[in-house]
Enzyme design. Structure first.
Site, PDB file in Angstrom:
ATOM      1  CG  HIS A 180      -0.429   0.339   2.508  1.00 23.88           C
ATOM      2  ND1 HIS A 180      -1.206   0.655   3.596  1.00 23.88           N
ATOM      3  CD2 HIS A 180       0.849   0.389   2.950  1.00 23.88           C
ATOM      4  CE1 HIS A 180      -0.430   0.913   4.633  1.00 23.88           C
ATOM      5  NE2 HIS A 180       0.810   0.755   4.282  1.00 23.88           N
TER       6      HIS A 180
ATOM      7  CB  CYS B 191       3.418   5.442   5.282  1.00 25.29           C
ATOM      8  SG  CYS B 191       3.945   4.484   6.697  1.00 25.29           S
TER       9      CYS B 191
ATOM     10  CG  HIS C 160       5.285   0.601   2.575  1.00 25.50           C
ATOM     11  ND1 HIS C 160       4.706   1.812   2.266  1.00 25.50           N
ATOM     12  CD2 HIS C 160       4.699   0.188   3.721  1.00 25.50           C
ATOM     13  CE1 HIS C 160       3.806   2.113   3.207  1.00 25.50           C
ATOM     14  NE2 HIS C 160       3.778   1.140   4.096  1.00 25.50           N
TER      15      HIS C 160
ATOM     16  CG  HIS D 267       2.452  -3.176   6.212  1.00 22.15           C
ATOM     17  ND1 HIS D 267       3.356  -2.783   7.170  1.00 22.15           N
ATOM     18  CD2 HIS D 267       2.061  -2.041   5.585  1.00 22.15           C
ATOM     19  CE1 HIS D 267       3.501  -1.477   7.131  1.00 22.15           C
ATOM     20  NE2 HIS D 267       2.732  -0.992   6.171  1.00 22.15           N
TER      21      HIS D 267
ATOM     22  CG  ASP E 158      -2.686 -13.260   0.610  1.00 24.01           C
ATOM     23  OD1 ASP E 158      -1.790 -12.609   1.169  1.00 24.01           O
ATOM     24  OD2 ASP E 158      -2.592 -14.482   0.362  1.00 24.01           O
ATOM     25  CG  HIS E 159       0.442 -12.542  -2.337  1.00 22.53           C
ATOM     26  ND1 HIS E 159       0.031 -13.260  -1.239  1.00 22.53           N
ATOM     27  CD2 HIS E 159       1.758 -12.775  -2.467  1.00 22.53           C
ATOM     28  CE1 HIS E 159       1.063 -13.901  -0.740  1.00 22.53           C
ATOM     29  NE2 HIS E 159       2.129 -13.628  -1.449  1.00 22.53           N
TER      30      HIS E 159
ATOM     31  CD  GLU F  33       0.423  -0.491   8.821  1.00 20.67           C
ATOM     32  OE1 GLU F  33      -0.498  -0.147   8.062  1.00 20.67           O
ATOM     33  OE2 GLU F  33       1.178   0.316   9.395  1.00 20.67           O
TER      34      GLU F  33
END
Ligand code: NI
Length: 138
Positions: free
Chosen positions: A16, A35, A41, A43, A81-82, A126
């Site tokens: 994100h 961020c 980047h 998480h 996811d991914h 996170e």
């Protein structure tokens, strides 16, 4: 009657960027720091979904955890996811993907589908040290 809280843990990885397009690049950099990095980047998110209810006398369950897991999987994990949370997830369109906004969006994705137990908390880790929890509207 006894009220029991039942939690299912899940995991997903996602990229994100925290960015408010209605503000200047300078404001975004000053507000979000790393961020706001334009190249994204990632998480390793941990998700905890808690339902509350009375154990059913016939099963001893508040809610079958397999049913809860299916809702979490289909309504949140399969979509996130991914993924890139800014670009890839229809239900997050137009949402700044902070953990705070994510837990509210996840609640709205899952709550109407949860039967038996009542959704009472969504916690999103996170990082191991940054945790956000949503318990629904006041
Ligand atoms: Ni981040």
């Amino acid at each position: 009657m006894p009220l029991v809280y039942v939690t299912r843990k899940s995991h997903f990885n996602a990229a994100h960027r925290l960015h408010n397009p209605s503000k200047s690049d300078e404001w975004n950099r000053a507000t979000f720091g790393k961020c706001n990095s334009p190249n994204w980047h990632g998480h390793n998110y941990e998700l905890e979904v808690t339902v509350v209810g009375e154990p059913n006398p016939e099963t001893g369950y508040v809610m079958d955890l397999a049913d809860l897991q299916k809702i979490i999987q289909e309504r949140v994990i399969d979509l996130c996811d991914h993924s890139n949370l800014n670009l890839d997830v229809p239900f997050l369109k137009g949402v700044i993907p902070s953990s705070e906004n994510l837990v509210v969006a996840f609640w709205n994705q899952m709550e109407p589908h949860i039967k038996g137990g009542k959704l009472t908390s969504i916690k999103l880790f996170e990082t191991a040290r940054n945790v956000v929890e949503y318990r629904g509207n006041l």
